[in-house]
Enzyme design. Structure first.
Site, PDB file in Angstrom:
ATOM      1  N   CYS A 148       0.830  -1.217   0.000  1.00 30.15           N
ATOM      2  CA  CYS A 148       0.000   0.000   0.000  1.00 30.15           C
ATOM      3  C   CYS A 148       0.859   1.260   0.000  1.00 30.15           C
ATOM      4  CB  CYS A 148      -0.939  -0.018   1.208  1.00 30.15           C
ATOM      5  SG  CYS A 148      -1.979   1.451   1.292  1.00 30.15           S
ATOM      6  N   CYS A 167      -0.510   4.091   2.108  1.00 33.57           N
ATOM      7  CA  CYS A 167      -0.356   3.943   3.565  1.00 33.57           C
ATOM      8  C   CYS A 167       1.089   4.174   4.002  1.00 33.57           C
ATOM      9  CB  CYS A 167      -0.747   2.537   4.020  1.00 33.57           C
ATOM     10  SG  CYS A 167      -2.190   1.862   3.216  1.00 33.57           S
ATOM     11  N   ASP A 168       2.036   3.648   3.235  1.00 38.78           N
ATOM     12  CA  ASP A 168       3.417   3.578   3.731  1.00 38.78           C
ATOM     13  C   ASP A 168       4.410   4.510   3.042  1.00 38.78           C
ATOM     14  OD1 ASP A 168       2.500   1.587   5.408  1.00 38.78           O
ATOM     15  OD2 ASP A 168       2.988  -0.022   4.013  1.00 38.78           O
TER      16      ASP A 168
END
Ligand code: NAP
Length: 309
Positions: free
Chosen positions: A135, A138-139
Site C-alpha cells: 500500500c 499507507c506507507d
C-alpha cells in the site's frame, strides 16, 4: 419481521456496494451494508482520481467513498462498520454473520471486491511491513529521501510509482515484460518523471537485508542474469484476487475465482447478485463497479417484487 432482517443486504462497501445500497434504499426496501471495519473498499488506498465523471478537478479515493457512504446513509441504508464472517445461502432467508450479529435477508448483493496480490516469495513475507508493502498510500510517507522499488506494470504500479516520487529520491519500476500495461497517460507521466527508472524484463527473486529490507534481487527473465537493487522499500502492485472466501463453494466461480453472473448480475443462486471487482476481472474501474452495483440493486428489487407476487 425482526430488526435483524433486511430485504437486501449488500456485502462490501466499495463503489459497487454503496451504489447498490443507494439504489436499494431509494427503491423503498430495508437495506444494510456489511461494510467491514473501514467501509470504502480499495479506493481508500487510491490517491488522485481524475476519471470519475462529475469531478472536473481530481478528487481522492477516500473523499469519493466518504461521499458515497454519506449518500447511502442519507437515503436510509444502514452502513455497518463490521466484518462479514459467515454466510449461509442454503436456506431462506439467507443468514449472514456480521460482527457479532446474525442478520437475515431475502436478497443478497455481493460486492466484496478484490484484494491485492503478493508475489509469494518467502523473503517477501519475511520483510512484509519491514520494507515490503502492498500500500503506497499507507506507507509511502516512511520513505522520504530513500530509494525504493515498485513491482508491476499496470495502472496501480504506475500510479504508485508516481505517488511515491513525492517522498522517495528514486523509484525503480520493475516490470516483467518490455512494455507497461498501464494507461497511456500514466505511462507519459512516468516517462516525464526524472525520479522514476523503469527496469523492464525483470522479476523479483529475493528480498534481502538485516532487520529491514536493504536489497531487492532481480532476475532478468530473458537472460537469467541476476541484478541487485539497493532499496529500503519495495511496493508490490501486481494485481488483485477476488474476495469470495466467506461464500465457500455456494456460488459458481470462474477459473480465477471470480463470481460468475449472467448479463444482469445474477449469480448461480436465485436472489443472490454480484457487482464490482468480485465479478469483473476485466475492467475493474470504480465507475464500472458503480454501474454493476446499480444493475444488481435493480435486479434484486425486481426479484423481491416478483416474489411478493
Ligand atoms: P493489472 O492491470 O492486472 O496489472 C498487474 C501488473 O502486474 C501487470 O503489469 C502484470 O504483468 C504484473 N504482474 C502480475 N503478476 C505478476 C507476478 N507474479 N510477477 C511480476 N509481475 C506481475 O492490476 P492493477 O494495476 O492493480 O490494476 C487493476 C485494475 O484496476 C485495472 O483494470 C486498472 O486499469 C484499474 N486501475 C485503474 C486506476 C486508474 O484508472 N486510475 C488505478 C489503479 C488501477 P503483465 O503486464 O505482464 O501481465
Amino acid at each position: 419481521m425482526s430488526e435483524n432482517h433486511f430485504d437486501i443486504i449488500v456485502a462490501g462497501a466499495g463503489p459497487a456496494g454503496l451504489t447498490a445500497a443507494i439504489y436499494a434504499a431509494r427503491g423503498g426496501v430495508r437495506c444494510a451494508v456489511a461494510g467491514g471495519v473501514a467501509p470504502g473498499g480499495q479506493l481508500l488506498e487510491t490517491t488522485e482520481i481524475e476519471n470519475f465523471p462529475g469531478f472536473p478537478e481530481p478528487t481522492t479515493g477516500p473523499d469519493l467513498m466518504m461521499r458515497m457512504i454519506k449518500q447511502a446513509r442519507r437515503l436510509g441504508a444502514q452502513v455497518l462498520q463490521e466484518q462479514l464472517s459467515a454466510c449461509d445461502l442454503s436456506a431462506r432467508p439467507f443468514t449472514l454473520t456480521v460482527g457479532a450479529k446474525k442478520l437475515t435477508c431475502d436478497s443478497l448483493i455481493i460486492a466484496t471486491g478484490a484484494r491485492a496480490r503478493w508475489l509469494g516469495l518467502e523473503s517477501e513475507t519475511k520483510y512484509r511491513n519491514k520494507g515490503v508493502s502492498g500500500c503506497a498510500t499507507c506507507d509511502g510517507f516512511f520513505y522520504k529521501g530513500k530509494t525504493i522499488a515498485v513491482v508491476g506494470g499496470g495502472d496501480s504500479a504506475a500510479e504508485d510509482a508516481l505517488f511515491l516520487t513525492k517522498f522517495a529520491e528514486k523509484v525503480h519500476l520493475v516490470h516483467r515484460r518490455d512494455q507497461l500495461r498501464a494507461a497511456h497517460r500514466l505511462q507519459e507521466k512516468i516517462r516525464a518523471n526524472p525520479k522514476v527508472e523503469i527496469v523492464y524484463d525483470h522479476v523479483p527473486e529475493e528480498f534481502l537485508g538485516g532487520d529491514r529490507l536493504e536489497t531487492l534481487r532481480l532476475k532478468n527473465v530473458r537472460t537469467g542474469e541476476k541484478k541487485d537493487l539497493a532499496v529500503s522499500g519495495a511496493f508490490i502492485a501486481i494485481g488483485h484476487d477476488p474476495e469470495t472466501a466467506v461464500f465457500g463453494d455456494a456460488l459458481k466461480k470462474d477459473a480465477e475465482g471470480y463470481l460468475v453472473t449472467d448479463a444482469r448480475c445474477a449469480t448461480s443462486v436465485e436472489g443472490v447478485y454480484a457487482a464490482g471487482d468480485v465479478m469483473d476481472p476485466h475492467y475493474r474501474q470504480a465507475i464500472v463497479a458503480a454501474g454493476t452495483g446499480c444493475m444488481a440493486a435493480m435486479e434484486a428489487l425486481k426479484y423481491l417484487q416478483e416474489k411478493k407476487g
